[in-house]
Design an enzyme around this catalytic site. Sequence first.
Site, PDB file in Angstrom:
ATOM      1  N   CYS A 124       2.296  -2.786  16.152  1.00 13.69           N
ATOM      2  CA  CYS A 124       2.178  -2.465  14.719  1.00 13.69           C
ATOM      3  C   CYS A 124       1.480  -3.595  13.963  1.00 13.69           C
ATOM      4  O   CYS A 124       1.890  -4.749  14.040  1.00 13.69           O
ATOM      5  CB  CYS A 124       3.560  -2.221  14.125  1.00 13.69           C
ATOM      6  SG  CYS A 124       3.539  -1.996  12.335  1.00 13.69           S
ATOM      7  N   CYS A 167       6.913  -6.856   7.009  1.00 17.87           N
ATOM      8  CA  CYS A 167       8.105  -6.374   7.709  1.00 17.87           C
ATOM      9  C   CYS A 167       8.688  -7.551   8.477  1.00 17.87           C
ATOM     10  O   CYS A 167       7.943  -8.331   9.064  1.00 17.87           O
ATOM     11  CB  CYS A 167       7.723  -5.244   8.674  1.00 17.87           C
ATOM     12  SG  CYS A 167       9.145  -4.504   9.506  1.00 17.87           S
ATOM     13  N   CYS A 184       7.356  -5.380  15.915  1.00 18.72           N
ATOM     14  CA  CYS A 184       6.934  -4.404  16.934  1.00 18.72           C
ATOM     15  C   CYS A 184       5.513  -4.776  17.370  1.00 18.72           C
ATOM     16  O   CYS A 184       4.636  -5.000  16.521  1.00 18.72           O
ATOM     17  CB  CYS A 184       6.984  -2.995  16.370  1.00 18.72           C
ATOM     18  SG  CYS A 184       8.637  -2.579  15.757  1.00 18.72           S
ATOM     19  N   GLU A 196       0.824  -1.195   0.000  1.00 20.02           N
ATOM     20  CA  GLU A 196       0.000   0.000   0.000  1.00 20.02           C
ATOM     21  C   GLU A 196       0.861   1.248   0.000  1.00 20.02           C
ATOM     22  O   GLU A 196       1.983   1.253   0.482  1.00 20.02           O
ATOM     23  CB  GLU A 196      -0.914  -0.018   1.226  1.00 20.02           C
ATOM     24  CG  GLU A 196      -2.000  -1.041   1.053  1.00 20.02           C
ATOM     25  CD  GLU A 196      -2.765  -1.337   2.328  1.00 20.02           C
ATOM     26  OE1 GLU A 196      -3.893  -1.829   2.208  1.00 20.02           O
ATOM     27  OE2 GLU A 196      -2.245  -1.096   3.420  1.00 20.02           O
ATOM     28  N   CYS A 208      -0.965   5.205  10.377  1.00 17.24           N
ATOM     29  CA  CYS A 208       0.247   4.475  10.779  1.00 17.24           C
ATOM     30  C   CYS A 208      -0.074   3.123  11.370  1.00 17.24           C
ATOM     31  O   CYS A 208      -0.916   3.003  12.234  1.00 17.24           O
ATOM     32  CB  CYS A 208       0.985   5.226  11.870  1.00 17.24           C
ATOM     33  SG  CYS A 208       1.560   6.798  11.397  1.00 17.24           S
ATOM     34  N   CYS A 265       3.367   8.554   1.422  1.00 13.47           N
ATOM     35  CA  CYS A 265       3.948   7.594   2.358  1.00 13.47           C
ATOM     36  C   CYS A 265       4.216   6.294   1.593  1.00 13.47           C
ATOM     37  O   CYS A 265       3.284   5.660   1.107  1.00 13.47           O
ATOM     38  CB  CYS A 265       2.967   7.382   3.507  1.00 13.47           C
ATOM     39  SG  CYS A 265       3.512   6.181   4.711  1.00 13.47           S
TER      40      CYS A 265
HETATM   41  N1  SAH Z   1       9.428   0.483   9.907  1.00 14.19           N
HETATM   42  C1  SAH Z   1       9.638   1.873  10.035  1.00 14.19           C
HETATM   43  C2  SAH Z   1       8.711   2.707   9.177  1.00 14.19           C
HETATM   44  C3  SAH Z   1       7.266   2.286   9.073  1.00 14.19           C
HETATM   45  S1  SAH Z   1       6.235   2.472  10.468  1.00 14.19           S
HETATM   46  C4  SAH Z   1       9.535   2.285  11.484  1.00 14.19           C
HETATM   47  O1  SAH Z   1       9.117   1.469  12.302  1.00 14.19           O
HETATM   48  O2  SAH Z   1       9.924   3.410  11.794  1.00 14.19           O
HETATM   49  C5  SAH Z   1       5.890   4.222  10.551  1.00 14.19           C
HETATM   50  C6  SAH Z   1       5.592   4.711  11.968  1.00 14.19           C
HETATM   51  O3  SAH Z   1       4.294   4.258  12.422  1.00 14.19           O
HETATM   52  C7  SAH Z   1       6.591   4.210  12.995  1.00 14.19           C
HETATM   53  O4  SAH Z   1       6.949   5.231  13.890  1.00 14.19           O
HETATM   54  C8  SAH Z   1       5.786   3.155  13.698  1.00 14.19           C
HETATM   55  O5  SAH Z   1       6.320   2.870  14.962  1.00 14.19           O
HETATM   56  C9  SAH Z   1       4.428   3.772  13.749  1.00 14.19           C
HETATM   57  N2  SAH Z   1       3.342   2.825  14.034  1.00 14.19           N
HETATM   58  C10 SAH Z   1       3.312   1.515  13.770  1.00 14.19           C
HETATM   59  N3  SAH Z   1       2.145   0.976  14.196  1.00 14.19           N
HETATM   60  C11 SAH Z   1       1.405   1.992  14.724  1.00 14.19           C
HETATM   61  C12 SAH Z   1       0.085   2.067  15.292  1.00 14.19           C
HETATM   62  N4  SAH Z   1      -0.693   1.010  15.368  1.00 14.19           N
HETATM   63  N5  SAH Z   1      -0.333   3.275  15.717  1.00 14.19           N
HETATM   64  C13 SAH Z   1       0.447   4.369  15.579  1.00 14.19           C
HETATM   65  N6  SAH Z   1       1.683   4.348  15.060  1.00 14.19           N
HETATM   66  C14 SAH Z   1       2.168   3.175  14.620  1.00 14.19           C
HETATM   67 FE1  SF4 Z   2       8.136  -3.024  11.002  1.00 11.48          FE
HETATM   68 FE2  SF4 Z   2       5.916  -1.987  12.032  1.00 11.48          FE
HETATM   69 FE3  SF4 Z   2       8.105  -2.210  13.544  1.00 11.48          FE
HETATM   70 FE4  SF4 Z   2       8.049  -0.395  11.565  1.00 11.48          FE
HETATM   71  S1  SF4 Z   2       6.762  -0.410  13.386  1.00 11.48           S
HETATM   72  S2  SF4 Z   2       9.715  -1.840  12.060  1.00 11.48           S
HETATM   73  S3  SF4 Z   2       6.789  -1.492  10.034  1.00 11.48           S
HETATM   74  S4  SF4 Z   2       6.923  -3.915  12.650  1.00 11.48           S
END
Ligand code: SAH
Ligand code: SF4
Length: 443
Positions: free
Chosen positions: A159, A152, A156, A132, A418, A145
């Site tokens: 996420c 990934c 995390c 996406e 996000c 974006c």
């Molecule tokens: N993998 C990279 C970039 C993609 S995520 C990273 O982790 O930085 C982009 C941002 O969205 C990151 O700061 C991530 O921590 C945040 N993010 C992920 N899941 C989220 C959620 N459910 N609610 C709000 N922010 C989130």
């Molecule tokens: Fe991967 Fe989501 Fe962690 Fe970013 S926040 S590194 S997209 S698992």
Amino acid sequence: MTVPSLSADPMPDAAPAGVLEKAPLERYVPPAKPSLVGLSRAQLAEALDGVGVPGAQRKMRVQQIWHWLYVRGATHFDEMTSVSKELRALLDRHFTLDRPEVVAEQVSVDGTRKWLLRVPGEHAGELPHEVECVYIPEADRGTLCLSSQVGCTLTCTFCHTGTQRLVRNLTAGEIVGQIMVARDRLGDWHRKSGLPDLRTTESKSGLPDLRTSGSKSGASDTTPGSLPAESHRLVSNIVMMGMGEPLYNFEAVRDALLVAADGEGIAISKRRITLSTSGVVPNIARAGAEIGCMLAVSLHAVRDDLRNELVPLNRKYPIAELLAACRDYPGLSNARRITFEYVMLKDVNDSLADAKALVKLLKGIPAKINLIPFNPWPGTRYECSDWDRIEKFSEIVFNAGYASPVRTPRGRDILAACGQLKSATEKLSARERLALRAMAMTD
Ligand code: SAH
Ligand code: SF4
């Protein structure tokens, strides 16, 4: 064109607890006729060499193709009227100007647009993957974006993308291709006609119109078909904040961003390109040296024990190492700060003591702090902090001298915010989708 069924059985979700990373699936089978989209100038020259374009002509031909592709947005060699007919025919026999296939387009009530794009699988005969790409229009900019991977490898815990099982690196062409698709669909090229009219109910490409009823496009004040002025390009900024960890796909991301920043093409200044990382420390210095874009760091916790849980990669690269790499990031100044992202998780990382520890931790680093309200997804164990708490947290950060914008969630009704990006490859059950939509619409 068939739209994948969203009602198929969900695949096994989420990495087992305690897993630091999942194994990446790196193999890629290119299409029979490769696309020239995303090649560097040197690679383009090589491609021309490979089909017999004489050395003396190559530099000029590269320049012409670059212009047609990245300034005019050409989709077929026929459009390249300054290139000889013979060469156009030769190019057409060997190459395409294909972008990733657009499977669906959604427009949020707030003007945010999301495209679901199809890219090939790793093995011949394997189902294609989907990624996406999201466009967020604001008064003074339009931010695109981009995704760097299908899924990934990292896990995390807050996420949604991290729960996706399938992972493959995107190629530079597929990353640049996302910009091409966005500019195609927004009519954001320097050409006078033939632009898609985004206001019609049925798109020319026959894509399903998934627009939320009653939606108003944030981009609709730009008449499709008109020539956007240089300073008013709809896509003015890029963030690598979609699916995937960009620093785990370093070369492709670097090559794609260098194409995007090229002044004679897409021409988005490196100051308007931000790469977000969860903290792949060794590649932070490389990003500084080899890309030179702005950096965002997903910090989310001020103590290693908590960050180990939220961002398991912290066990490999703990906070002190991460911040040391940030301090060394080249070109930092008050005008060029690192953005620290901090997701607000209720009763997890949102105490006022956490806020104080955060400003102490970042002391001496030219920094912006971006507080992100947690975007919930079905099955998550977290909740978003109360609004009152976010405000108090933000006040402490602000009083310590940091601008602390709370990032307004955008495109929640189309699951574009996000951490909600998760391709249809990992199908959600109908119930999950309803729950997700309900959550997205209620706050
Ligand atoms: N993998 C990279 C970039 C993609 S995520 C990273 O982790 O930085 C982009 C941002 O969205 C990151 O700061 C991530 O921590 C945040 N993010 C992920 N899941 C989220 C959620 N459910 N609610 C709000 N922010 C989130
Ligand atoms: Fe991967 Fe989501 Fe962690 Fe970013 S926040 S590194 S997209 S698992």
